[in-house]
Design a protein around this motif. Sequence first.
Motif, PDB file in Angstrom:
ATOM      1  N   PHE A 116       0.828  -1.210   0.000  1.00  0.00           N
ATOM      2  CA  PHE A 116       0.000   0.000   0.000  1.00  0.00           C
ATOM      3  C   PHE A 116       0.860   1.256   0.000  1.00  0.00           C
ATOM      4  CE2 PHE A 116      -3.680  -2.276   2.394  1.00  0.00           C
ATOM      5  CZ  PHE A 116      -4.153  -2.776   1.201  1.00  0.00           C
ATOM      6  N   GLU A 117       0.358   2.300  -0.673  1.00  0.00           N
ATOM      7  CA  GLU A 117       0.981   3.615  -0.582  1.00  0.00           C
ATOM      8  C   GLU A 117       0.845   4.096   0.861  1.00  0.00           C
ATOM      9  OE1 GLU A 117       2.494   5.111  -3.069  1.00  0.00           O
ATOM     10  OE2 GLU A 117       1.981   3.508  -4.480  1.00  0.00           O
ATOM     11  N   PRO A 118       1.900   4.692   1.423  1.00  0.00           N
ATOM     12  CA  PRO A 118       1.840   5.060   2.844  1.00  0.00           C
ATOM     13  C   PRO A 118       0.696   6.032   3.172  1.00  0.00           C
ATOM     14  CG  PRO A 118       4.044   5.429   1.930  1.00  0.00           C
ATOM     15  CD  PRO A 118       3.190   4.970   0.802  1.00  0.00           C
ATOM     16  N   ALA A 119       0.341   6.928   2.225  1.00  0.00           N
ATOM     17  CA  ALA A 119      -0.654   7.952   2.556  1.00  0.00           C
ATOM     18  C   ALA A 119      -2.093   7.480   2.340  1.00  0.00           C
ATOM     19  CB  ALA A 119      -0.390   9.201   1.728  1.00  0.00           C
ATOM     20  N   ALA A 120      -2.272   6.336   1.662  1.00  0.00           N
ATOM     21  CA  ALA A 120      -3.634   5.912   1.305  1.00  0.00           C
ATOM     22  C   ALA A 120      -4.361   5.326   2.515  1.00  0.00           C
ATOM     23  CB  ALA A 120      -3.560   4.870   0.198  1.00  0.00           C
ATOM     24  N   ASN A 121      -5.692   5.411   2.471  1.00  0.00           N
ATOM     25  CA  ASN A 121      -6.496   4.778   3.520  1.00  0.00           C
ATOM     26  C   ASN A 121      -7.246   3.583   2.950  1.00  0.00           C
ATOM     27  OD1 ASN A 121      -6.059   6.273   5.950  1.00  0.00           O
ATOM     28  ND2 ASN A 121      -7.002   7.995   4.879  1.00  0.00           N
ATOM     29  N   HIS A 122      -7.264   2.498   3.693  1.00  0.00           N
ATOM     30  CA  HIS A 122      -7.904   1.275   3.220  1.00  0.00           C
ATOM     31  C   HIS A 122      -8.826   0.694   4.282  1.00  0.00           C
ATOM     32  CE1 HIS A 122      -5.570   0.843  -0.470  1.00  0.00           C
ATOM     33  NE2 HIS A 122      -4.556   1.320   0.215  1.00  0.00           N
ATOM     34  N   THR A 123      -9.849  -0.003   3.791  1.00  0.00           N
ATOM     35  CA  THR A 123     -10.733  -0.762   4.681  1.00  0.00           C
ATOM     36  C   THR A 123     -10.707  -2.221   4.254  1.00  0.00           C
ATOM     37  OG1 THR A 123     -12.214   1.127   4.961  1.00  0.00           O
ATOM     38  CG2 THR A 123     -13.089  -1.033   5.540  1.00  0.00           C
ATOM     39  N   VAL A 124     -10.224  -3.068   5.131  1.00  0.00           N
ATOM     40  CA  VAL A 124     -10.269  -4.512   4.876  1.00  0.00           C
ATOM     41  C   VAL A 124     -11.659  -4.999   5.288  1.00  0.00           C
ATOM     42  CG1 VAL A 124      -9.299  -6.753   5.480  1.00  0.00           C
ATOM     43  CG2 VAL A 124      -7.801  -4.758   5.299  1.00  0.00           C
ATOM     44  N   LEU A 125     -12.408  -5.498   4.316  1.00  0.00           N
ATOM     45  CA  LEU A 125     -13.781  -5.936   4.573  1.00  0.00           C
ATOM     46  C   LEU A 125     -13.827  -7.457   4.510  1.00  0.00           C
ATOM     47  CD1 LEU A 125     -16.798  -5.220   4.912  1.00  0.00           C
ATOM     48  CD2 LEU A 125     -16.936  -5.059   2.419  1.00  0.00           C
ATOM     49  N   VAL A 126     -14.319  -8.082   5.577  1.00  0.00           N
ATOM     50  CA  VAL A 126     -14.268  -9.549   5.614  1.00  0.00           C
ATOM     51  C   VAL A 126     -15.531 -10.134   6.245  1.00  0.00           C
ATOM     52  CG1 VAL A 126     -12.963  -9.636   7.794  1.00  0.00           C
ATOM     53  CG2 VAL A 126     -12.800 -11.546   6.205  1.00  0.00           C
ATOM     54  N   ALA A 127     -16.058 -11.176   5.592  1.00  0.00           N
ATOM     55  CA  ALA A 127     -17.166 -11.953   6.156  1.00  0.00           C
ATOM     56  C   ALA A 127     -16.572 -13.198   6.797  1.00  0.00           C
ATOM     57  CB  ALA A 127     -18.140 -12.368   5.055  1.00  0.00           C
ATOM     58  N   THR A 128     -17.122 -13.594   7.943  1.00  0.00           N
ATOM     59  CA  THR A 128     -16.528 -14.742   8.630  1.00  0.00           C
ATOM     60  C   THR A 128     -17.594 -15.685   9.150  1.00  0.00           C
ATOM     61  OG1 THR A 128     -15.019 -15.415  10.401  1.00  0.00           O
ATOM     62  CG2 THR A 128     -16.419 -13.520  10.862  1.00  0.00           C
ATOM     63  N   SER A 129     -17.276 -16.982   9.100  1.00  0.00           N
ATOM     64  CA  SER A 129     -18.158 -17.961   9.735  1.00  0.00           C
ATOM     65  C   SER A 129     -17.649 -18.252  11.142  1.00  0.00           C
ATOM     66  CB  SER A 129     -18.232 -19.245   8.907  1.00  0.00           C
ATOM     67  OG  SER A 129     -16.950 -19.826   8.820  1.00  0.00           O
ATOM     68  N   GLY A 130     -16.560 -17.590  11.550  1.00  0.00           N
ATOM     69  CA  GLY A 130     -16.087 -17.778  12.925  1.00  0.00           C
ATOM     70  C   GLY A 130     -14.610 -17.486  13.133  1.00  0.00           C
ATOM     71  N   ASP A 131     -13.734 -18.153  12.390  1.00  0.00           N
ATOM     72  CA  ASP A 131     -12.300 -18.052  12.662  1.00  0.00           C
ATOM     73  C   ASP A 131     -11.568 -17.010  11.812  1.00  0.00           C
ATOM     74  OD1 ASP A 131     -12.224 -19.933  14.710  1.00  0.00           O
ATOM     75  OD2 ASP A 131     -12.085 -21.601  13.293  1.00  0.00           O
ATOM     76  N   THR A 132     -11.978 -16.847  10.542  1.00  0.00           N
ATOM     77  CA  THR A 132     -11.275 -15.920   9.659  1.00  0.00           C
ATOM     78  C   THR A 132     -11.318 -14.491  10.190  1.00  0.00           C
ATOM     79  OG1 THR A 132     -11.660 -17.214   7.678  1.00  0.00           O
ATOM     80  CG2 THR A 132     -11.345 -14.869   7.367  1.00  0.00           C
ATOM     81  N   GLY A 133     -12.485 -14.046  10.648  1.00  0.00           N
ATOM     82  CA  GLY A 133     -12.655 -12.655  11.070  1.00  0.00           C
ATOM     83  C   GLY A 133     -11.685 -12.271  12.167  1.00  0.00           C
ATOM     84  N   ALA A 134     -11.549 -13.130  13.164  1.00  0.00           N
ATOM     85  CA  ALA A 134     -10.656 -12.823  14.270  1.00  0.00           C
ATOM     86  C   ALA A 134      -9.203 -12.810  13.801  1.00  0.00           C
ATOM     87  CB  ALA A 134     -10.844 -13.824  15.401  1.00  0.00           C
ATOM     88  N   ALA A 135      -8.847 -13.764  12.945  1.00  0.00           N
ATOM     89  CA  ALA A 135      -7.460 -13.826  12.451  1.00  0.00           C
ATOM     90  C   ALA A 135      -7.121 -12.573  11.654  1.00  0.00           C
ATOM     91  CB  ALA A 135      -7.253 -15.072  11.598  1.00  0.00           C
ATOM     92  N   VAL A 136      -8.061 -12.129  10.805  1.00  0.00           N
ATOM     93  CA  VAL A 136      -7.825 -10.928   9.986  1.00  0.00           C
ATOM     94  C   VAL A 136      -7.779  -9.693  10.890  1.00  0.00           C
ATOM     95  CG1 VAL A 136      -8.863  -9.442   8.220  1.00  0.00           C
ATOM     96  CG2 VAL A 136      -8.753 -11.915   7.866  1.00  0.00           C
ATOM     97  N   ALA A 137      -8.707  -9.611  11.850  1.00  0.00           N
ATOM     98  CA  ALA A 137      -8.720  -8.471  12.772  1.00  0.00           C
ATOM     99  C   ALA A 137      -7.401  -8.405  13.544  1.00  0.00           C
ATOM    100  CB  ALA A 137      -9.898  -8.585  13.734  1.00  0.00           C
ATOM    101  N   ALA A 138      -6.942  -9.546  14.063  1.00  0.00           N
ATOM    102  CA  ALA A 138      -5.684  -9.573  14.818  1.00  0.00           C
ATOM    103  C   ALA A 138      -4.509  -9.168  13.933  1.00  0.00           C
ATOM    104  CB  ALA A 138      -5.448 -10.964  15.402  1.00  0.00           C
ATOM    105  N   ALA A 139      -4.537  -9.629  12.677  1.00  0.00           N
ATOM    106  CA  ALA A 139      -3.402  -9.372  11.777  1.00  0.00           C
ATOM    107  C   ALA A 139      -3.291  -7.889  11.411  1.00  0.00           C
ATOM    108  CB  ALA A 139      -3.537 -10.221  10.515  1.00  0.00           C
ATOM    109  N   PHE A 140      -4.430  -7.203  11.303  1.00  0.00           N
ATOM    110  CA  PHE A 140      -4.405  -5.794  10.881  1.00  0.00           C
ATOM    111  C   PHE A 140      -4.626  -4.825  12.046  1.00  0.00           C
ATOM    112  CE2 PHE A 140      -5.368  -7.993   6.903  1.00  0.00           C
ATOM    113  CZ  PHE A 140      -4.573  -7.314   5.990  1.00  0.00           C
ATOM    114  N   HIS A 141      -4.790  -5.354  13.257  1.00  0.00           N
ATOM    115  CA  HIS A 141      -5.058  -4.515  14.428  1.00  0.00           C
ATOM    116  C   HIS A 141      -3.949  -3.465  14.591  1.00  0.00           C
ATOM    117  CE1 HIS A 141      -5.758  -4.231  19.037  1.00  0.00           C
ATOM    118  NE2 HIS A 141      -6.558  -3.395  18.402  1.00  0.00           N
ATOM    119  N   ARG A 142      -4.375  -2.181  14.657  1.00  0.00           N
ATOM    120  CA  ARG A 142      -3.458  -1.041  14.875  1.00  0.00           C
ATOM    121  C   ARG A 142      -2.462  -0.821  13.757  1.00  0.00           C
ATOM    122  NH1 ARG A 142      -2.614  -2.098  21.315  1.00  0.00           N
ATOM    123  NH2 ARG A 142      -4.614  -1.246  21.945  1.00  0.00           N
ATOM    124  N   LYS A 143      -2.715  -1.396  12.558  1.00  0.00           N
ATOM    125  CA  LYS A 143      -1.846  -1.065  11.418  1.00  0.00           C
ATOM    126  C   LYS A 143      -2.268   0.315  10.901  1.00  0.00           C
ATOM    127  CE  LYS A 143       0.318  -5.184  10.226  1.00  0.00           C
ATOM    128  NZ  LYS A 143       1.286  -5.532  11.254  1.00  0.00           N
TER     129      LYS A 143
END
Length: 421
Positions: A116-143
């Motif tokens: 990603f370009e340093p100045a750009a803003n992004h939204t990671v959008l994810v649907a989860t049946s249980g495990d993916t959402g938490a893993a993605v949230a943890a991976a991008f938390h406070r980035k």
Amino acid sequence: MNVISTRGAEAVPLSAAITTGQAPDGGLYMPQSIAMQDGPWGSSLPERTTNALQPFFAGDTLAPHLAAIVAESLSFEAPTRWLNDDTALLELFWGPTAAFKDFGARFLASCLTRLFEPAANHTVLVATSGDTGAAVAAAFHRKPGIRVAVLYPDGRVSPRQAHQLGAFGDNVATYRVAGTFDDCQRLVKAAFSDEALTKQHGLVSANSISLGRLLPQMSYYVNASLTAEAQGRQANFVIPTGNLGNAFACLLTRESGLPIGKVVLASNENRVLPDFLASGKYEPRASIATLANAMDVGAPSNLERLRHHFSNPADIVRADWVSDEDIRATIQSTFTHTGEIVCPHTACGLAVRERLRSAGEGGDWIVAATAHAAKFAEVVEPLVGQPVAVPPALQELLDRATHAEPLAPTLDALSAALAAD
Ligand SMILES: *Cc1c(COP(=O)(O)O)cnc(C)c1O
């Protein structure tokens, strides 16, 4: 390496495929070719993974960063633990959210923060049946420059999964959708099809079809098969399967020259894959709810990769399916015979492994243990009659406050939520 779409769109560099997730023609990206390698591989999981993934990244802008990406994202263990002479668990649940989804989500986050370009803003959008959402949230938390919006079906994930999904805060917004997982996935697809909305929020997919999640899932098969070989064993794998992402990574690993014997898929009562391999006919269905909820998939997304890549999939992989009754019985018998407490998904794998033994099939079998049993305590504890010890990373999340916003299953409601947040 360039990658191609299963539906024929123009080849693009790997990093472009990691950024966009899905090909513009609606297909899934695949490496243009799989290089057969023969090592030397190194000795640790990160070292072996970097060597195995290097041909896929050759010539890409991410190539010089591959070793660093692997080191920072695959920074926890994936041990093989032998339960007896010929059966082991490959423990994939020692990451921050206690399921194998951490491998893919963290690697994807490490790639995207470099792309990603340093100045750009992004939204990671994810649907989860249980495990993916938490893993993605943890991976991008406070980035910095990235926020995460997680959609899960209200009341259809385990209590601890729900707690985990809402426990991040900061740049992570969690929505509990009045509907099923299919509704959540439909909403996410509708959002990505809306060009204005995608542009406005810089929407990014972290869907399991992304090569940025698929490729790092090779890491633990590379490592486990080499470790087994060093012990004089040939690794055969049984892999609990829903969307076929984890198992497809194993097939790619074998094709890359790693010492892997047979690969057998274990489905739950959503038996689309075993039926497809038996009949050659693909018949997607509505998913049904089972104890192994992360595998409740009626139309496995990565099947398109399997059919595209192998002219006769039944020659390279087998599959069987497991009822809820067998899941319960396997959790109990595994505990009785080994003292091991396994999650319902892992139990599907162990049930299939025992059927192979009953059918007289020899060899050393490694079952992928896809989540920690503590994530499914309400199912597992009554069966084994004792509490499951919670791994420290999961306990840390469970100790936090949790919050999820209710969301109606419509694109209007999702757009309003994304604009308000
Ligand atoms: C996602 C998941 C699966 C299924 O993996 P696929 O890659 O979709 O086949 C199995 N078990 C657990 C615990 C999971 O979270």
